[in-house]
Write a protein that holds these residues in place. Structure first.
Motif, PDB file in Angstrom:
ATOM      1  N   LEU A 289      31.904 -33.357  45.125  1.00 22.74           N
ATOM      2  CA  LEU A 289      32.284 -32.425  44.073  1.00 22.74           C
ATOM      3  C   LEU A 289      31.088 -31.536  43.768  1.00 22.74           C
ATOM      4  N   ASN A 290      31.210 -30.278  44.121  1.00 22.36           N
ATOM      5  CA  ASN A 290      30.097 -29.346  43.969  1.00 22.36           C
ATOM      6  C   ASN A 290      30.642 -27.961  43.642  1.00 22.36           C
ATOM      7  N   PRO A 291      30.824 -27.630  42.372  1.00 17.48           N
ATOM      8  CA  PRO A 291      31.435 -26.351  41.987  1.00 17.48           C
ATOM      9  C   PRO A 291      30.662 -25.144  42.514  1.00 17.48           C
ATOM     10  N   ILE A 292      31.403 -24.091  42.806  1.00 18.94           N
ATOM     11  CA  ILE A 292      30.802 -22.836  43.262  1.00 18.94           C
ATOM     12  C   ILE A 292      30.162 -22.121  42.076  1.00 18.94           C
ATOM     13  N   ILE A 293      28.924 -21.650  42.246  1.00 23.28           N
ATOM     14  CA  ILE A 293      28.250 -20.900  41.186  1.00 23.28           C
ATOM     15  C   ILE A 293      27.722 -19.577  41.743  1.00 23.28           C
ATOM     16  N   SER A 294      27.457 -18.663  40.841  1.00 23.85           N
ATOM     17  CA  SER A 294      26.921 -17.351  41.201  1.00 23.85           C
ATOM     18  C   SER A 294      25.424 -17.455  41.494  1.00 23.85           C
ATOM     19  N   GLY A 295      24.944 -16.560  42.356  1.00 18.76           N
ATOM     20  CA  GLY A 295      23.518 -16.515  42.663  1.00 18.76           C
ATOM     21  C   GLY A 295      22.664 -16.180  41.463  1.00 18.76           C
ATOM     22  N   ASP A 296      23.261 -15.578  40.436  1.00 19.45           N
ATOM     23  CA  ASP A 296      22.518 -15.254  39.215  1.00 19.45           C
ATOM     24  C   ASP A 296      22.189 -16.500  38.401  1.00 19.45           C
ATOM     25  N   HIS A 297      22.797 -17.633  38.741  1.00 18.49           N
ATOM     26  CA  HIS A 297      22.629 -18.842  37.927  1.00 18.49           C
ATOM     27  C   HIS A 297      22.055 -19.999  38.738  1.00 18.49           C
ATOM     28  N   LEU A 298      21.232 -19.667  39.736  1.00 16.58           N
ATOM     29  CA  LEU A 298      20.624 -20.699  40.578  1.00 16.58           C
ATOM     30  C   LEU A 298      19.369 -21.309  39.966  1.00 16.58           C
ATOM     31  N   GLY A 299      18.803 -20.649  38.972  1.00 17.24           N
ATOM     32  CA  GLY A 299      17.534 -21.092  38.405  1.00 17.24           C
ATOM     33  C   GLY A 299      17.561 -22.533  37.934  1.00 17.24           C
ATOM     34  N   LEU A 300      16.518 -23.277  38.273  1.00 20.30           N
ATOM     35  CA  LEU A 300      16.430 -24.671  37.854  1.00 20.30           C
ATOM     36  C   LEU A 300      15.947 -24.804  36.411  1.00 20.30           C
ATOM     37  N   ASP A 301      15.369 -23.733  35.878  1.00 24.30           N
ATOM     38  CA  ASP A 301      14.772 -23.795  34.540  1.00 24.30           C
ATOM     39  C   ASP A 301      15.283 -22.690  33.619  1.00 24.30           C
ATOM     40  N   ASP A 302      16.468 -22.173  33.903  1.00 25.19           N
ATOM     41  CA  ASP A 302      17.056 -21.134  33.058  1.00 25.19           C
ATOM     42  C   ASP A 302      17.732 -21.784  31.857  1.00 25.19           C
ATOM     43  N   ILE A 303      17.023 -21.825  30.738  1.00 19.69           N
ATOM     44  CA  ILE A 303      17.540 -22.520  29.549  1.00 19.69           C
ATOM     45  C   ILE A 303      18.218 -21.562  28.568  1.00 19.69           C
ATOM     46  N   SER A 304      18.529 -20.357  29.022  1.00 18.56           N
ATOM     47  CA  SER A 304      19.195 -19.399  28.153  1.00 18.56           C
ATOM     48  C   SER A 304      20.588 -19.887  27.770  1.00 18.56           C
ATOM     49  N   GLN A 305      21.052 -19.463  26.618  1.00 16.77           N
ATOM     50  CA  GLN A 305      22.389 -19.857  26.175  1.00 16.77           C
ATOM     51  C   GLN A 305      23.452 -19.290  27.093  1.00 16.77           C
ATOM     52  N   GLU A 306      23.197 -18.094  27.623  1.00 16.00           N
ATOM     53  CA  GLU A 306      24.142 -17.480  28.556  1.00 16.00           C
ATOM     54  C   GLU A 306      24.351 -18.369  29.787  1.00 16.00           C
ATOM     55  N   ASN A 307      23.252 -18.904  30.314  1.00 19.07           N
ATOM     56  CA  ASN A 307      23.349 -19.764  31.489  1.00 19.07           C
ATOM     57  C   ASN A 307      24.043 -21.082  31.158  1.00 19.07           C
ATOM     58  N   THR A 308      23.717 -21.648  30.011  1.00 17.97           N
ATOM     59  CA  THR A 308      24.354 -22.895  29.580  1.00 17.97           C
ATOM     60  C   THR A 308      25.857 -22.716  29.441  1.00 17.97           C
ATOM     61  N   ASP A 309      26.270 -21.629  28.794  1.00 13.23           N
ATOM     62  CA  ASP A 309      27.699 -21.356  28.607  1.00 13.23           C
ATOM     63  C   ASP A 309      28.387 -21.151  29.952  1.00 13.23           C
ATOM     64  N   TYR A 310      27.698 -20.470  30.875  1.00 11.08           N
ATOM     65  CA  TYR A 310      28.277 -20.220  32.196  1.00 11.08           C
ATOM     66  C   TYR A 310      28.524 -21.529  32.935  1.00 11.08           C
ATOM     67  N   LEU A 311      27.532 -22.418  32.955  1.00  8.47           N
ATOM     68  CA  LEU A 311      27.665 -23.691  33.670  1.00  8.47           C
ATOM     69  C   LEU A 311      28.772 -24.552  33.069  1.00  8.47           C
ATOM     70  N   GLN A 312      28.891 -24.548  31.746  1.00  8.13           N
ATOM     71  CA  GLN A 312      29.947 -25.325  31.106  1.00  8.13           C
ATOM     72  C   GLN A 312      31.321 -24.774  31.456  1.00  8.13           C
ATOM     73  N   LYS A 313      31.434 -23.453  31.542  1.00 14.02           N
ATOM     74  CA  LYS A 313      32.710 -22.836  31.913  1.00 14.02           C
ATOM     75  C   LYS A 313      33.072 -23.171  33.361  1.00 14.02           C
ATOM     76  N   VAL A 314      32.081 -23.128  34.254  1.00 19.02           N
ATOM     77  CA  VAL A 314      32.330 -23.470  35.662  1.00 19.02           C
ATOM     78  C   VAL A 314      32.835 -24.903  35.782  1.00 19.02           C
ATOM     79  N   ALA A 315      32.186 -25.822  35.068  1.00 17.36           N
ATOM     80  CA  ALA A 315      32.595 -27.225  35.127  1.00 17.36           C
ATOM     81  C   ALA A 315      33.996 -27.409  34.558  1.00 17.36           C
ATOM     82  N   LYS A 316      34.293 -26.739  33.458  1.00 19.90           N
ATOM     83  CA  LYS A 316      35.613 -26.843  32.822  1.00 19.90           C
ATOM     84  C   LYS A 316      36.703 -26.334  33.762  1.00 19.90           C
ATOM     85  N   ASP A 317      36.463 -25.173  34.386  1.00 26.48           N
ATOM     86  CA  ASP A 317      37.443 -24.617  35.328  1.00 26.48           C
ATOM     87  C   ASP A 317      37.628 -25.545  36.526  1.00 26.48           C
ATOM     88  N   PHE A 318      36.553 -26.158  36.955  1.00 23.01           N
ATOM     89  CA  PHE A 318      36.609 -27.027  38.127  1.00 23.01           C
ATOM     90  C   PHE A 318      37.503 -28.242  37.876  1.00 23.01           C
TER      91      PHE A 318
END
Length: 353
Positions: A289-318
């Motif tokens: 299980l490995n959801p598809i993500i955008s290249g804009d969100h590959l950062g290992l240390d991107d702690i922005s709220q925008e990135n957090t919200d994006y990852l949660q949305k990807v997981a929810k859709d998955f």
């Protein structure tokens, strides 16, 4: 395909053994955390009650160890239950991400040591994981690090009686990503001499699925092995596409390109090799299980709220839209002896710890 299954185990074997393997990936660990939380809710069980062997690399090591920390002892069964469930992970990520990735004050310190303050990470691990020895975990757990001098993979096994480590050391070795955090020199409990110096296991084995199957086979030699391997996001864009995108942000271009190179050469290649061998050789169910993500969100240390919200949305859709996830839940329910009626009951209420 982001998810795959392989079947074909012997019906004569004595029992089912469920193995959980979680990749490394920094803040992208929010993806497997959300998937595990969804699995728990559907089954009405904690992760530690679902899996017989678990662990991972880097953030995967932190997640699986956290979910196997000992809690209260059940007076009736005499069994120690886990302290946390996966539903605790996402709010914890949100609360502590700024402290985990806390930059050093001086540029010279970042150049000579690490970008982020390892002492802060040590304090967090000490707070949440306390002073437990690694062998105190409620289920067999493995974390992986890279031996800096030998250039080999080091497995820290919670059941290894010949070489015992503290939970803190096993985790800080596995998460010591070069340039991000300092390396870790380890000395086993009761020993005076260090065995070696370690850095992040993701450099050699970011997807440790194959290693977990081997460990499970040693622990449960007659069992039917079922494997769930959770990734931290798969980017299908080519490295050239991402390089052109980075031109729009010249200030962060070096960091972006470096992240893209690591993802393309280390993470994706390792994952592809592990998945190939599992599909060809593993005699049992295998779920990647490995959801598809955008290249804009590959950062290992991107702690922005925008990135957090994006990852949660990807997981929810998955978990809501991928039919393979439903097949996984059905397989788990059958293996655990959970009937359809109990599933409907679980879906009607939030899962409680």
């Amino acid at each position: 395909m982001a998810v795959s299954t392989v079947s074909g185990f012997s019906a004569e074997e004595a029992r089912d053994c469920w193995v959980l393997s979680v990749d490394g990936g920094g803040v992208r660990g929010g993806l497997p955390a959300a998937i595990l939380s969804a699995i728990e809710k559907r089954l009405g069980m904690k992760t530690s009650d679902i899996f017989d062997v678990s662990g991972g690399t880097s953030i995967g090591a932190l997640i699986c160890t956290f979910l196997n920390l000992p809690g209260k002892k059940d007076e009736k069964s005499g069994r120690t239950t886990s302290k946390y469930s996966a539903s605790d992970l996402l709010p914890l990520f949100e609360q502590e991400k700024g402290r985990i990735f806390r930059k050093r004050s001086w540029l010279i310190s970042r150049i000579l040591h690490s970008i982020y303050d390892t002492k802060t990470l040590e304090d967090l691990v000490s707070h949440y994981y306390e002073e437990h020895a690694f062998d105190a975990l409620v289920k067999p757990t493995v974390t992986f690090a890279t031996d800096l001098f030998k250039g080999t993979v080091k497995a820290f096994e919670s059941w290894n009686c010949d070489e015992k480590h503290s939970t803190m050391n096993a985790l800080l070795a596995s998460t010591a990503a070069p340039f991000f955090f300092k390396s870790r020199t380890l000395c086993p409990i009761g020993e005076k001499e260090p065995i070696s110096t370690f850095i992040d296991g993701g450099l050699l084995i970011n997807d440790p699925t194959i290693e977990f199957v081997a460990a499970a086979r040693k622990l449960y030699p007659t069992a039917r092995i079922h494997v769930i391997s959770l990734g931290t996001g798969l980017c299908q864009e080519s490295i050239f596409t991402k390089a052109f995108r980075s031109i729009r942000h010249p200030i962060s271009a070096i960091h972006t390109v470096a992240t893209d190179v690591v993802d393309a050469i280390i993470v994706r290649r390792q994952s592809a090799v592990a998945q190939y061998h599992m599909e060809k050789l593993h005699q049992g169910e295998y779920w990647r299980l490995n959801p598809i993500i955008s290249g804009d969100h590959l950062g290992l240390d991107d702690i922005s709220q925008e990135n957090t919200d994006y990852l949660q949305k990807v997981a929810k859709d998955f978990v809501e839209n991928n039919p393979m996830f439903e097949e996984l839940i059905a397989s788990l329910r059958k293996s655990k002896g959970l009937d359809a009626e109990s599933e409907r009951d679980t879906d009607c209420k939030d899962y409680k710890k």
